[in-house]
Design an enzyme around this catalytic site. Structure first.
Site, PDB file in Angstrom:
ATOM      1  CG  ASP A   1      -8.119  62.429  54.189  1.00 38.05           C
ATOM      2  OD1 ASP A   1      -7.524  61.363  53.941  1.00 38.05           O
ATOM      3  OD2 ASP A   1      -9.342  62.574  54.022  1.00 38.05           O
TER       4      ASP A   1
ATOM      5  CD  GLU B   1     -11.446  57.224  53.692  1.00 37.63           C
ATOM      6  OE1 GLU B   1     -12.231  56.264  53.683  1.00 37.63           O
ATOM      7  OE2 GLU B   1     -11.539  58.159  54.526  1.00 37.63           O
TER       8      GLU B   1
END
Length: 374
Positions: free
Chosen positions: A71, A133
């Site tokens: 991400d 994350e």
């Protein structure tokens, strides 16, 4: 494919934190399977995003994990000179969202796969790619919980956050929360008939400021900058109009802890100040946004020596930003940070990575692979 070609493909997936990531997971999984890797797609509880775990070599032997997140933060800032989700080359610079943080590491890892797959590895190299994350390491705990069924206990985990290819031994832990206070609205001419949520939030804010001042007095851990734990209120908002008593106020607060402190415990004075408002009629909602522990790896650790040999650079003692490495360490695994790019380029317009940084990272991973031949 060269690392830069793979990076172009990865940047093209707008895998923004908190959104579905099936497309990038599917592409990485197909790429790895094309070289004979064993690939597991591990769906998270959200139902629309997944972690990915892959192995090159034997799974019944202890090996090494290359850990990264798929991400990226949003790219809504003004100032981008080009489409942030289309890789743009300008000399040695490759621009795009996530190039440094941290699709560059993913690309270098994937570029090393053909060499690793063609080698008779006696010890495996695992790839552990996580989601969300950037929302406080929300995805990787689900992956870590599955590790015992996926592989033998790893010898070490290399978390490829941007570090200029210098290994990092320690980082602070973090805990963040959102506090919402609900009072009672009314006309501002009669404050006695309402419950002013912004005024109440000021008391919580003062508790946070006082706790921050106290932490600045120590204890200290000199490897960090600053060398003490900290508390910071990052946002506060509420109210509708000047002549309306505000019935809602929300603030977000975080604690960053040196390795000897529990980040969640640092927020207790703030939480207690909020709960005390319930006795005066306010409704209080405390929502944990993220939490991860500090990382603290001794210089004498096997992984510290290994990364010094692989990179030719002595490890850096500590950084103040956080990573998934602390969660791996809490699970009983040696973990270290080492990846291409610079954290100073992350989370801003025109994020970039240098081609020679990608090359250096790929070379490091291939050198690790050669270590796993015996």
């Amino acid at each position: 494919m060269q690392a830069s070609d793979i990076l172009a493909k990865l940047v093209g997936f707008d895998s923004v934190v908190g959104t579905p990531n099936a497309e990038i997971v599917a592409w990485i999984g197909a790429y790895l399977k094309s070289f004979g890797a064993t690939v597991d797609i591990l769906a998270g509880p959200e139902g629309d995003r997944s972690n990915l775990f892959a192995t090159i070599g034997p799974r019944d032997i202890r090996g090494y994990v290359l850990s990264g997140h798929m991400d990226v933060v949003p790219a809504n800032e003004t100032g981008w000179a080009s489409n942030p989700f289309v890789l743009r080359a300008d000399g040695d610079r490759l621009y795009g969202r996530g190039t440094s943080d941290m699709k560059g590491f993913l690309a270098a890892s994937l570029a090393a796969v053909p060499m690793l797959a063609a080698s008779p590895l006696m010890r495996p190299i695992h790839l552990a790619f996580s989601y969300d994350e950037e929302a406080g390491c929300r995805g990787v705990p689900h992956l870590i919980a599955r590790l015992p069924e996926l592989c033998e206990a790893p010898l070490g985990v290399i978390v490829g956050e941007p570090s200029n290819m210098r290994a990092i031994l320690a980082h602070k832990g973090k805990s963040a929360a959102r506090l919402t206070l609900k009072g009672r609205s009314g006309h501002s001419s009669r404050p006695d008939l309402g419950l002013n949520a912004i005024h109440a939030a000021a008391e919580v804010l003062q508790a946070a400021v006082s706790a921050a001042h106290s932490l600045a007095q120590g204890p200290f851990e000199t490897e960090f900058e600053p060398p003490y734990s900290s508390i910071s209120v990052g946002t506060i908002y509420g109210g509708q109009a000047l002549n309306i008593i505000p019935d809602l106020c929300t603030l977000e607060v975080e604690a960053r802890a040196i390795s000897g402190a529990d980040p969640a415990a640092l927020l207790l004075p703030v939480h207690e100040a909020a709960v005390a408002l319930e006795r005066r009629g306010f409704q209080v909602q405390w929502e944990e946004l993220s939490s991860y522990p500090a990382l603290s790896l001794p210089r004498t650790a096997h992984l510290a020596g290994l990364l010094a040999e692989l990179t030719g650079i002595e490890p850096l003692a500590a950084v103040s930003y956080g990573t998934e490495a602390g969660l791996y360490q809490r699970a009983g695994l040696e973990a270290i940070i080492c990846g291409p790019g610079d954290i100073a380029r992350a989370h801003k317009p025109n994020e970039f990575i240098l081609t020679h940084e990608l090359d250096a990272c790929q070379a490091m991973i291939e050198a690790l692979g050669r270590r796993c031949l015996s």
